[in-house]
Motif scaffolding. Structure first.
Motif, PDB file in Angstrom:
ATOM      1  N   ASN A   2       1.268  -1.199   0.131  1.00 14.39           N
ATOM      2  CA  ASN A   2       0.290   0.088  -0.247  1.00 14.39           C
ATOM      3  C   ASN A   2       0.683   1.482  -0.124  1.00 14.39           C
ATOM      4  OD1 ASN A   2      -2.360  -1.642   0.229  1.00 14.39           O
ATOM      5  ND2 ASN A   2      -2.804  -1.774   1.970  1.00 14.39           N
ATOM      6  N   LEU A   8       2.275   1.368  -3.658  1.00 20.07           N
ATOM      7  CA  LEU A   8       1.534   2.072  -4.321  1.00 20.07           C
ATOM      8  C   LEU A   8       1.290   3.825  -4.459  1.00 20.07           C
ATOM      9  CD1 LEU A   8      -1.279  -0.849  -4.528  1.00 20.07           C
ATOM     10  CD2 LEU A   8      -0.187  -0.336  -6.468  1.00 20.07           C
ATOM     11  N   PHE A   9       1.158   4.018  -2.547  1.00 20.88           N
ATOM     12  CA  PHE A   9       0.694   5.397  -2.685  1.00 20.88           C
ATOM     13  C   PHE A   9       1.674   6.282  -3.499  1.00 20.88           C
ATOM     14  CE2 PHE A   9       1.440   8.914   0.327  1.00 20.88           C
ATOM     15  CZ  PHE A   9       0.672   9.545  -0.235  1.00 20.88           C
ATOM     16  N   GLN A  10       2.752   5.816  -2.822  1.00 19.43           N
ATOM     17  CA  GLN A  10       4.165   6.765  -3.517  1.00 19.43           C
ATOM     18  C   GLN A  10       4.611   6.769  -4.924  1.00 19.43           C
ATOM     19  OE1 GLN A  10       6.478   8.092  -2.271  1.00 19.43           O
ATOM     20  NE2 GLN A  10       5.337   7.720  -0.291  1.00 19.43           N
ATOM     21  N   ALA A  11       3.724   5.298  -5.555  1.00 22.43           N
ATOM     22  CA  ALA A  11       3.790   5.313  -6.677  1.00 22.43           C
ATOM     23  C   ALA A  11       2.700   6.498  -7.518  1.00 22.43           C
ATOM     24  CB  ALA A  11       3.514   4.695  -7.887  1.00 22.43           C
ATOM     25  N   GLU A  12       1.740   6.301  -7.507  1.00 24.88           N
ATOM     26  CA  GLU A  12       1.093   8.085  -7.556  1.00 24.88           C
ATOM     27  C   GLU A  12       0.939   9.148  -7.313  1.00 24.88           C
ATOM     28  OE1 GLU A  12      -2.560   9.002  -8.674  1.00 24.88           O
ATOM     29  OE2 GLU A  12      -1.784   6.857  -9.186  1.00 24.88           O
ATOM     30  N   LEU A  13       1.395   8.933  -5.958  1.00 26.08           N
ATOM     31  CA  LEU A  13       1.383  10.317  -5.331  1.00 26.08           C
ATOM     32  C   LEU A  13       2.658  11.270  -6.570  1.00 26.08           C
ATOM     33  CD1 LEU A  13       1.770  12.823  -3.911  1.00 26.08           C
ATOM     34  CD2 LEU A  13       3.683  11.498  -2.498  1.00 26.08           C
ATOM     35  N   SER A  14       4.042  10.176  -6.925  1.00 28.62           N
ATOM     36  CA  SER A  14       4.848  11.004  -8.144  1.00 28.62           C
ATOM     37  C   SER A  14       4.184  10.383  -9.440  1.00 28.62           C
ATOM     38  CB  SER A  14       6.441   9.712  -8.197  1.00 28.62           C
ATOM     39  OG  SER A  14       6.637   9.080  -6.845  1.00 28.62           O
ATOM     40  N   ALA A  15       3.678   9.691 -10.094  1.00 35.48           N
ATOM     41  CA  ALA A  15       2.901  10.271 -11.387  1.00 35.48           C
ATOM     42  C   ALA A  15       2.309  11.107 -11.210  1.00 35.48           C
ATOM     43  CB  ALA A  15       1.998   9.033 -11.446  1.00 35.48           C
ATOM     44  N   ASP A  16       1.457  11.267 -10.385  1.00 31.48           N
ATOM     45  CA  ASP A  16       0.777  12.965 -10.107  1.00 31.48           C
ATOM     46  C   ASP A  16       1.446  13.606 -10.617  1.00 31.48           C
ATOM     47  OD1 ASP A  16      -1.701  10.962 -10.571  1.00 31.48           O
ATOM     48  OD2 ASP A  16      -2.154  11.620  -8.266  1.00 31.48           O
ATOM     49  N   GLN A  42       3.176  14.364 -13.162  1.00 35.53           N
ATOM     50  CA  GLN A  42       1.824  15.434 -14.280  1.00 35.53           C
ATOM     51  C   GLN A  42       1.922  16.368 -14.514  1.00 35.53           C
ATOM     52  OE1 GLN A  42      -1.615  12.686 -14.089  1.00 35.53           O
ATOM     53  NE2 GLN A  42      -0.901  11.506 -15.057  1.00 35.53           N
ATOM     54  N   GLY A  71       0.243  17.281  -3.799  1.00 34.66           N
ATOM     55  CA  GLY A  71       0.066  15.831  -3.701  1.00 34.66           C
ATOM     56  C   GLY A  71      -1.007  15.745  -2.443  1.00 34.66           C
TER      57      GLY A  71
END
Length: 175
Positions: free
Chosen positions: A41, A44-52, A55, A85
């Motif tokens: 978890n 996944l949180f770090q990957a989503e935060l980095s991708a956002d 972007q 974020g």
């Protein structure tokens, strides 16, 4: 795990896998299951935060957002995007979960309506363009085909709370 234990399918709730692995194999595996789920978890949180954040940086590089989001740290990470974020996540974490789901689904429904509108517009304005797939109906047929979906989406949008309307209005006006 169902075949390896005496539990019924109805017994499965959140966190049940750790309980089953702890009882079937031993407490050490139950603890490792919880630990692995926690690490997953976090990743996944770090990957989503980095991708956002990246972007946001890309949008700032193209001039769609303020240049402040283009700034990178000495390690190459988009610092201001990560800070924004994180702030958004903290605010959302303090909000009512059901309200968040309603707001996100409302925005998704609006995006569906935009996709339907783009589909019809392209069907009219670029009818002869080469495409890999083509719906085998004329424009009126296509409109009638997606009309039930459009009407149901509009019905769902009409059931939202006033807080959702205000949130979506602000989000779509701001960006």
């Amino acid at each position: 795990a169902i075949g390896a234990s005496d539990f019924e399918r109805n017994d499965w709730t959140d966190g049940f896998l750790a309980r089953v692995t702890g009882e079937v194999v031993g407490p050490w595996l139950g603890a490792w299951t919880v630990f692995a789920a926690g690490i997953s978890n976090i990743a996944l949180f770090q990957a989503e935060l980095s991708a956002d954040a990246f972007q946001l940086m890309g949008m700032a590089d193209r001039g769609h957002l303020p240049k402040a989001f283009s700034k990178r740290s000495k390690h190459g990470t988009p610092t201001n995007g990560i800070i924004l974020g994180t702030a958004v996540i903290i605010v959302m974490g303090l909000s009512d979960f059901d309200q968040l789901i309603e707001m996100l689904n409302f925005n998704y429904a609006i995006s569906l309506l935009m996709e339907y509108a783009a589909f019809i517009k392209l069907r009219i304005s670029k009818a002869d363009i080469e495409r890999p797939y083509r719906v085998p109906l004329n424009t009126v047929g296509v409109f009638l085909f997606i009309l039930p979906s459009i009407l149901m989406t509009l019905l769902i949008l009409s059931l939202a709370t006033y807080a959702t309307y205000i949130f979506v209005l602000c989000i779509n006006v701001v960006g």
